[in-house]
Design an enzyme around this catalytic site. Structure first.
Site, PDB file in Angstrom:
ATOM      1  N   GLU A  98       0.807  -1.229   0.000  1.00 44.13           N
ATOM      2  CA  GLU A  98       0.000   0.000   0.000  1.00 44.13           C
ATOM      3  C   GLU A  98       0.839   1.277   0.000  1.00 44.13           C
ATOM      4  O   GLU A  98       0.416   2.314  -0.502  1.00 44.13           O
ATOM      5  CB  GLU A  98      -0.956   0.017   1.193  1.00 44.13           C
ATOM      6  CG  GLU A  98      -2.125  -0.950   1.069  1.00 44.13           C
ATOM      7  CD  GLU A  98      -1.804  -2.345   1.587  1.00 44.13           C
ATOM      8  OE1 GLU A  98      -0.630  -2.623   1.904  1.00 44.13           O
ATOM      9  OE2 GLU A  98      -2.746  -3.160   1.684  1.00 44.13           O
ATOM     10  N   PHE A 141     -11.817  -7.547  13.361  1.00 44.14           N
ATOM     11  CA  PHE A 141     -10.730  -7.979  12.490  1.00 44.14           C
ATOM     12  C   PHE A 141     -10.346  -6.867  11.513  1.00 44.14           C
ATOM     13  O   PHE A 141     -11.205  -6.274  10.870  1.00 44.14           O
ATOM     14  CB  PHE A 141     -11.140  -9.240  11.722  1.00 44.14           C
ATOM     15  CG  PHE A 141     -10.094  -9.705  10.749  1.00 44.14           C
ATOM     16  CD1 PHE A 141      -8.855 -10.146  11.199  1.00 44.14           C
ATOM     17  CD2 PHE A 141     -10.334  -9.671   9.387  1.00 44.14           C
ATOM     18  CE1 PHE A 141      -7.877 -10.547  10.304  1.00 44.14           C
ATOM     19  CE2 PHE A 141      -9.363 -10.072   8.478  1.00 44.14           C
ATOM     20  CZ  PHE A 141      -8.123 -10.512   8.943  1.00 44.14           C
ATOM     21  N   GLN A 142      -9.067  -6.596  11.421  1.00 42.22           N
ATOM     22  CA  GLN A 142      -8.511  -5.537  10.572  1.00 42.22           C
ATOM     23  C   GLN A 142      -9.122  -4.159  10.860  1.00 42.22           C
ATOM     24  O   GLN A 142      -9.333  -3.356   9.951  1.00 42.22           O
ATOM     25  CB  GLN A 142      -8.648  -5.889   9.078  1.00 42.22           C
ATOM     26  CG  GLN A 142      -7.744  -7.070   8.697  1.00 42.22           C
ATOM     27  CD  GLN A 142      -7.581  -7.265   7.207  1.00 42.22           C
ATOM     28  OE1 GLN A 142      -8.476  -6.960   6.426  1.00 42.22           O
ATOM     29  NE2 GLN A 142      -6.433  -7.796   6.803  1.00 42.22           N
ATOM     30  N   LYS A 157     -17.518  -0.545   5.779  1.00 44.25           N
ATOM     31  CA  LYS A 157     -17.945  -1.457   4.728  1.00 44.25           C
ATOM     32  C   LYS A 157     -19.452  -1.366   4.436  1.00 44.25           C
ATOM     33  O   LYS A 157     -19.884  -1.408   3.281  1.00 44.25           O
ATOM     34  CB  LYS A 157     -17.584  -2.892   5.116  1.00 44.25           C
ATOM     35  CG  LYS A 157     -17.812  -3.897   3.989  1.00 44.25           C
ATOM     36  CD  LYS A 157     -17.306  -5.282   4.341  1.00 44.25           C
ATOM     37  CE  LYS A 157     -17.457  -6.212   3.151  1.00 44.25           C
ATOM     38  NZ  LYS A 157     -16.996  -7.572   3.464  1.00 44.25           N
ATOM     39  N   MET A 169      24.595   8.533   2.942  1.00 44.33           N
ATOM     40  CA  MET A 169      24.442   9.754   3.721  1.00 44.33           C
ATOM     41  C   MET A 169      24.713   9.486   5.204  1.00 44.33           C
ATOM     42  O   MET A 169      25.330  10.299   5.893  1.00 44.33           O
ATOM     43  CB  MET A 169      23.048  10.345   3.511  1.00 44.33           C
ATOM     44  CG  MET A 169      22.889  11.759   4.025  1.00 44.33           C
ATOM     45  SD  MET A 169      24.095  12.908   3.321  1.00 44.33           S
ATOM     46  CE  MET A 169      23.173  13.580   1.945  1.00 44.33           C
TER      47      MET A 169
END
Lengths: 163, 573
Positions: B51, B113-114, B163, B481
């Site tokens: 993502e 969940f999630q 949802k 760096m």
């Protein structure tokens, strides 16, 4: 220096957390904070007291103004204003202290709003330093519990914070 | 009126907003939305492999076009994976709309969940966020999200959709609002004319003027106005890391980037200026160095669309809140109409001084202290081979600074890098986002062997969608760096800055179906690069071995003034 900043904002879920989050995220200080809907139920008015240099206060008002939910911001301490805070204080009140507390409450123009054989609960309204003075006068030994609302304030005269 | 489900309304609203591509990854909370996506052909979805890459693709699209990019991620881990990309866009003021799935509204707060409180998690790194509570609000929320993301000082907006708001059986009248008004959000459209007059008067009276222009010029589409004003005044222009391309990089009046790794002449000019005209820049710590020693003789005019940026770190003498394009345009008109003109003698002697500084360092680097190729040589070759006209999408580290210093950007929106947050792993998905939208342009990811491995999985997405960008990997086998700072401040104790067990990048590229090329010698570089860019329909991964001991110079001495710089490993101002 201490400033009282009034914020008019959308009365929407999450709006308060954005304001509070801004203060912690940018390391601004909050002395007290109070919020409730206004006469227009779509708007809330939030009052925050904070301490900071002129540069910090300028950033606070600018950053608050950037929040999408914030409609208007004013630093009340920039002009003449009135400020009040409400305190309820529960005190051990037995024997001679019962009369002493009553007298002190009268001097401070407080009201006793709950009474039991051993306790008094006093309601007191005023500027924050007056509430501090009342606490100091009675002394820690007698105080059972204190709750304060935080400061609310308005500009004096015709000046108003509205959309 | 047409009846649509919440999921269908979302996709239709994106179409009506003019969105062609969205970048995302499906999941449980998004299944209704993905089903709506499947049943239409207007909005093309690009499936990434992580993502974070979806957000960087959307971000880079926005940087190249000025329009908000769109990412679509699921609840929980999908949303938290997107946070780095949202924060990257936020720090650089990039317009983006990130749609996050959420568990059903009836389950919110129950540790479903999630489930993640994405509004809470993203709050410090968004311009604004919305949580959908009624499906029929979806069109107006999307309209507001784009309006907020793209106007004023742009930024990312999160739209969190439970949802059940997208349930296919619940259908509503669909109408996309033509315009939207928010009583609490009215970004300024013009600068204060009195302040602009004052600024013009000061600019015309200045003896040692420097124009310091940042990313606001790019975001505000004000390059043309900036160039015109600078040329009317014959004033030197320095760009911030975010502002490169805002003024033509090959023009005589361009004195390079300023700040920590700015050019010698830009930092010297800033320090000695009597007037600084800052446009769309925010005086951040990588520019100012020690704020108490910053430009001691200069008055400051600060033009910015965000009032909170003005006098935040450096006090402005003349603040102007407004869009760069409008303010610069007004200034051009006033300068043209003014009887007063810059004093020629003063301007000439200022240029004489700047040219002396330019001769002293001028981006010089040594090539005789190592057998290996220098990273600067690679960037200069890239500039030559692409004619200075490519979209350069950079990762973060030494290679980023070399690209900023040695690639000469003559056009805005072509230098695409994570300046504020400094997100390693940004470069590859950014190049993907740009190349998909500009298939006929050269798009390059300049990276290092450290950064590239932070989103290397996207080589798979590149195969799926056939995105023929070019990767230029400056391989110094160390986190350059970090190593440079360890050399300079920690007596060369290279704590964990050495990359052991590097993969064979050639084989890796080939495993994903791409072309891999390895270059070890400078003599081979031009031919190899020319060959790579001639392969128009292939992604080519160039693994280029460079000197691991090279440092980025100039480098400002910490907490010093603008003019306190290391110019090489042995030379200091």
């Amino acid at each position: 220096m201490r400033h009282i900043i009034s914020v008019l904002m959308e009365n929407e879920p999450g709006a308060l957390s954005r304001v509070v989050g801004l203060f912690s995220q940018r390391n601004f200080n909050i002395e007290s904070l109070t919020v409730a809907p206004t006469e227009d139920s779509t708007l809330s008015r939030l009052t925050v007291t904070t301490i900071g240099s002129d540069r910090v206060i300028e950033q606070i008002t600018k950053q608050l103004n950037k929040l999408i939910d914030v409609v208007k911001v004013v630093d009340l301490t920039e002009g003449d204003h009135v400020e009040r805070e409400l305190m309820m204080i529960k005190l051990k009140a037995s024997g001679q202290m019962r009369a002493e507390i009553k007298r002190t409450a009268d001097i401070f123009r407080g009201q006793i709003i709950d009474v039991t054989p051993t306790t008094y609960t006093v309601q007191l309204t005023g500027a924050s330093d007056k509430l501090d003075a009342f606490i100091e006068t009675l002394g820690a030994a007698h105080i059972m519990e204190v709750v304060r609302t935080g400061v609310s304030g308005l500009s004096r005269g015709e000046k108003v914070l509205s959309i | 009126m047409e009846q649509l489900s919440g999921g269908e309304m979302l996709i239709r609203a994106l179409k009506d907003e003019g969105v062609k591509h969205i970048y995302g990854y499906p999941g449980g909370a998004l299944l209704h939305i993905y089903d709506a996506l499947f049943q239409q052909g207007d909005v093309q979805h690009v499936l990434v492999r992580h993502e974070q890459a979806a957000t960087h693709m959307a971000d880079a699209y926005a940087r190249a076009t000025g329009k908000a990019g769109v990412a679509l991620v699921t609840s929980g881990p999908g949303a938290t994976n997107a946070v780095t990309g949202i924060a990257t866009a936020y720090m650089d003021s990039i317009p983006m709309v990130v749609i996050t799935g959420q568990v059903m509204s009836t389950l919110i707060g129950e540790d479903a969940f999630q489930e993640t409180d994405m509004i809470g998690v993203s709050r410090p790194v968004v311009k604004h966020s919305f949580s959908v509570q009624n499906p029929e609000d979806i069109p107006s929320i999307i309209k507001k999200a784009f309006h907020i993301a793209e106007s004023g000082r742009p930024g990312p907006v999160v739209v969190d959709i439970p949802k059940d708001m997208t349930n296919p059986t619940d259908r509503f009248n669909y109408e996309y609002p033509k315009s939207i008004k928010l009583r609490s959000y009215n970004p300024v459209s013009r600068g204060h004319s009195g302040q602009i007059k004052k600024a013009v008067d000061m600019v015309l009276g200045a003896k040692r003027l420097v124009i310091y222009a940042g990313g606001g010029v790019i975001l505000g589409g004000a390059s043309k106005e900036l160039t015109e004003l600078a040329q009317l005044l014959n004033a030197p222009v320095t760009n911030t890391l975010m502002g490169l391309g805002g003024y033509p990089g090959t023009d005589r009046q361009f004195i390079g980037m300023l700040g920590m790794h700015g050019s010698y002449e830009a930092n010297m000019a800033m320090h000695h200026a009597d007037l600084i005209l800052a446009v769309g820049a925010r005086f951040d710590d990588r520019v100012t160095n020690g704020v108490d020693k910053f430009c001691p003789t200069a008055k400051i005019i600060h033009v910015d669309i965000d009032p909170a940026s003005i006098s935040k770190t450096i006090k402005a003498d003349v603040p102007i809140v407004g869009p760069a394009k409008h303010v610069l345009n007004e200034m051009v008109t006033l300068v043209k109409d003014s009887k007063k003109q810059p004093e020629k003698e003063a301007v000439d002697s200022w240029w004489k001084q700047i040219d002396e500084w330019r001769t002293r360092h001028g981006g010089h680097y040594r090539t005789d202290d190592s057998e290996k190729m220098k990273p600067q040589q690679v960037i200069e070759m890239l500039s030559k081979v692409t004619g200075g006209d490519a979209y350069i999408c950079s990762d973060v580290g030494q290679h980023q600074m070399f690209a900023a210093q040695y690639y000469k950007f003559n056009k805005p929106n072509r230098w695409i890098n994570s300046g504020g947050l400094g997100t390693m792993g940004f470069g590859l998905p950014a190049a993907m986002g740009v190349k998909m939208n500009f298939p006929d342009e050269e798009v390059v990811c300049v990276t290092g062997e450290g950064s590239i491995q932070m989103n290397i999985q996207e080589l798979s997405t590149i195969s799926q969608y056939n995105i023929p960008l070019k990767v230029i990997c400056l391989n110094n086998q160390s986190l350059g760096m970090v190593r440079q700072w360890q050399d300079m401040n920690y007596e060369s104790r290279h704590s964990h800055s050495y990359m052991e067990s590097l993969p064979d990048f050639i084989k890796l590229a080939e495993a994903y179906g791409h072309v891999g090329m390895k270059v070890d010698k400078y003599e081979d570089l031009e031919a190899a690069m020319t060959k790579a860019f001639a392969m128009k329909d292939r992604m080519v991964f160039m693994d280029i071995t460079v000197d691991p001991f090279e440092h980025v110079y100039p480098m400002q001495v910490p907490r010093g003034s603008m003019r306190d710089m290391w110019l090489s490993k042995t030379e200091r101002t």
